[in-house]
Enzyme design. Sequence first.
Site, PDB file in Angstrom:
ATOM      1  N   CYS A 116       0.818  -1.221   0.000  1.00  9.68           N
ATOM      2  CA  CYS A 116       0.000   0.000   0.000  1.00  9.68           C
ATOM      3  C   CYS A 116       0.852   1.272   0.000  1.00  9.68           C
ATOM      4  O   CYS A 116       0.347   2.350  -0.310  1.00  9.68           O
ATOM      5  CB  CYS A 116      -0.954  -0.002   1.193  1.00  9.68           C
ATOM      6  N   HIS A 258      -3.232   6.958   2.961  1.00 12.57           N
ATOM      7  CA  HIS A 258      -3.656   5.650   2.449  1.00 12.57           C
ATOM      8  C   HIS A 258      -5.047   5.338   2.995  1.00 12.57           C
ATOM      9  O   HIS A 258      -5.299   5.439   4.188  1.00 12.57           O
ATOM     10  CB  HIS A 258      -2.651   4.592   2.894  1.00 12.57           C
ATOM     11  N   ASN A 288     -10.040  -0.451   0.581  1.00 14.22           N
ATOM     12  CA  ASN A 288      -8.591  -0.381   0.478  1.00 14.22           C
ATOM     13  C   ASN A 288      -8.157  -0.935  -0.883  1.00 14.22           C
ATOM     14  O   ASN A 288      -8.279  -2.135  -1.125  1.00 14.22           O
ATOM     15  CB  ASN A 288      -7.976  -1.190   1.627  1.00 14.22           C
TER      16      ASN A 288
HETATM   17  O1  UT7 Z   1      -2.006  -3.252   4.171  1.00 21.44           O
HETATM   18  C1  UT7 Z   1      -2.726  -3.856   5.165  1.00 21.44           C
HETATM   19  C2  UT7 Z   1      -4.144  -3.522   5.054  1.00 21.44           C
HETATM   20  N1  UT7 Z   1      -4.842  -3.902   6.235  1.00 21.44           N
HETATM   21  C3  UT7 Z   1      -5.400  -2.993   7.056  1.00 21.44           C
HETATM   22  O2  UT7 Z   1      -5.300  -1.812   6.854  1.00 21.44           O
HETATM   23  C4  UT7 Z   1      -6.135  -3.530   8.263  1.00 21.44           C
HETATM   24  C5  UT7 Z   1      -6.029  -2.624   9.461  1.00 21.44           C
HETATM   25  N2  UT7 Z   1      -6.881  -3.101  10.523  1.00 21.44           N
HETATM   26  C6  UT7 Z   1      -8.211  -2.796  10.564  1.00 21.44           C
HETATM   27  O3  UT7 Z   1      -8.709  -2.064   9.717  1.00 21.44           O
HETATM   28  C7  UT7 Z   1      -9.020  -3.345  11.711  1.00 21.44           C
HETATM   29  O4  UT7 Z   1      -8.148  -3.991  12.622  1.00 21.44           O
HETATM   30  C8  UT7 Z   1     -10.120  -4.357  11.244  1.00 21.44           C
HETATM   31  C9  UT7 Z   1     -11.224  -3.600  10.523  1.00 21.44           C
HETATM   32  C10 UT7 Z   1      -9.508  -5.415  10.345  1.00 21.44           C
HETATM   33  C11 UT7 Z   1     -10.723  -5.020  12.461  1.00 21.44           C
HETATM   34  O5  UT7 Z   1     -11.247  -4.028  13.360  1.00 21.44           O
HETATM   35  P1  UT7 Z   1     -10.880  -4.105  14.905  1.00 21.44           P
HETATM   36  O6  UT7 Z   1     -11.614  -3.008  15.559  1.00 21.44           O
HETATM   37  O7  UT7 Z   1      -9.382  -4.119  15.028  1.00 21.44           O
HETATM   38  O8  UT7 Z   1     -11.522  -5.473  15.323  1.00 21.44           O
HETATM   39  P2  UT7 Z   1     -10.839  -6.706  16.071  1.00 21.44           P
HETATM   40  O9  UT7 Z   1      -9.963  -7.459  15.121  1.00 21.44           O
HETATM   41  O10 UT7 Z   1     -10.234  -6.213  17.338  1.00 21.44           O
HETATM   42  O11 UT7 Z   1     -12.107  -7.578  16.393  1.00 21.44           O
HETATM   43  C12 UT7 Z   1     -13.138  -7.113  17.269  1.00 21.44           C
HETATM   44  C13 UT7 Z   1     -14.255  -8.133  17.283  1.00 21.44           C
HETATM   45  C14 UT7 Z   1     -13.775  -9.552  17.471  1.00 21.44           C
HETATM   46  O12 UT7 Z   1     -14.743 -10.229  18.243  1.00 21.44           O
HETATM   47  P3  UT7 Z   1     -14.514 -10.454  19.829  1.00 21.44           P
HETATM   48  O13 UT7 Z   1     -13.230 -11.198  19.937  1.00 21.44           O
HETATM   49  O14 UT7 Z   1     -14.448  -9.084  20.412  1.00 21.44           O
HETATM   50  O15 UT7 Z   1     -15.733 -11.219  20.207  1.00 21.44           O
HETATM   51  C15 UT7 Z   1     -13.743 -10.123  16.079  1.00 21.44           C
HETATM   52  O16 UT7 Z   1     -13.911 -11.512  16.055  1.00 21.44           O
HETATM   53  O17 UT7 Z   1     -14.926  -8.118  16.015  1.00 21.44           O
HETATM   54  C16 UT7 Z   1     -14.939  -9.427  15.449  1.00 21.44           C
HETATM   55  N3  UT7 Z   1     -14.823  -9.321  14.002  1.00 21.44           N
HETATM   56  C17 UT7 Z   1     -15.874  -9.125  13.200  1.00 21.44           C
HETATM   57  N4  UT7 Z   1     -17.187  -9.024  13.428  1.00 21.44           N
HETATM   58  C18 UT7 Z   1     -18.015  -8.818  12.406  1.00 21.44           C
HETATM   59  C19 UT7 Z   1     -13.701  -9.331  13.244  1.00 21.44           C
HETATM   60  N5  UT7 Z   1     -14.003  -9.162  11.953  1.00 21.44           N
HETATM   61  C20 UT7 Z   1     -15.354  -9.036  11.894  1.00 21.44           C
HETATM   62  C21 UT7 Z   1     -16.264  -8.824  10.842  1.00 21.44           C
HETATM   63  N6  UT7 Z   1     -17.572  -8.716  11.135  1.00 21.44           N
HETATM   64  N7  UT7 Z   1     -15.860  -8.725   9.553  1.00 21.44           N
END
Ligand code: UT7
Length: 331
Positions: A116, A258, A288
Amino acid sequence: MSTAYRTRIAGTGSYLPPGLITNQDIEKMVDTNDQWIVERTGIKHRHKADLGVVTTDLAFQATQKALADAGMTANQLDLIIFATITGDQPTPSSACVLQHKLGISSIPAFDISAACSGFVYSISIADQFIRSGMYKNILVVGAEIITRFVNYKDRDTCILFGDGAGAFIVSRTEANDPNVIFSSHLGAEGSLGDLFVLPAGGSKIPFRQEALDAGEHWFRMKGREIFKNAVRTMSAVCAQALEHNKVTSAEIDWLVPHQANNRILEAVADHFHFPKDKVISIVHEMGNTSAATVPVAFDTAVRDGRIKRGQMVLLTAFGAGLTSGSCLLRY
Ligand code: UT7
């Protein structure tokens, strides 16, 4: 050796393929919902290229718009730099394929792999070639068909990514031109390489049936870790840009980061007490698009009248690697 040459942005263009993947589409594929995706990322839909369309097709469309904006033809280009991690094929480079599609020959053309951050890396490289006096007009492209490498059974990644292309024509200008690229700052932390990987397709895990069976041809991501490092690294390279040029964030008209996740963009802006209405964000309508996000966001804001000639703009990106970069310019 210092020269009188500096780099100006002569023209910009972008292209998003017409196909859409909405949050409602994704709700039908994995256990997620529109509200979660919008709250956690800001994304409402992403664009998807049809099968048969390749990355250089998107790049070609963006390039034609950038050339028209610059009032130039492809024959006037001296070099093509193509940032992508989802090129048409591993070799030949997408830059060489694009050169042929543009109907030109002979000029050098190469790809940059910095995920990216690829576009910001490429702008920095183009700036060095122009400052050195070696080239006058350079096409810099960021283009991806990333949806082809996304597993639509993996809710961690499939909510995020979309396809698109953006292009800048950067050209030689005189040192006293006020509208130039002032500096770029690049970084990489290879120790954090496992946070975002595409395991198969290289010498480590060649494409074989076993790799496909194990799903190693899909992107894998540790989202939470990337989130933290994205805010940290983009804030650091932006701070370097401001310090190096002795400029305060109050003097910046637009931040073009980005487009990964609205919360990441807001956290970087907060770090500099930068007003949110001066952050270009089109993440809601694009998701993205990796190396394409910065040029697409920039071009969108130029065409809708937000970014104007003479304004100070700070570009920044982070990506797999982990790579990061910033570029301060007056448009
Ligand atoms: O070049 C690399 C490109 N990648 C990125 O830029 C990714 C950067 N990271 C992010 O944008 C965020 O970390 C995400 C959007 C991927 C995830 O958001 P988050 O606020 O960091 O969520 P998390 O991973 O901490 O998960 C929170 C909760 C979890 O459940 P529990 O453990 O709290 O019960 C996950 O299992 O949300 C759950 N979860 C989802 N729920 C519904 C994770 N993905 C999803 C989903 N839909 N798609």
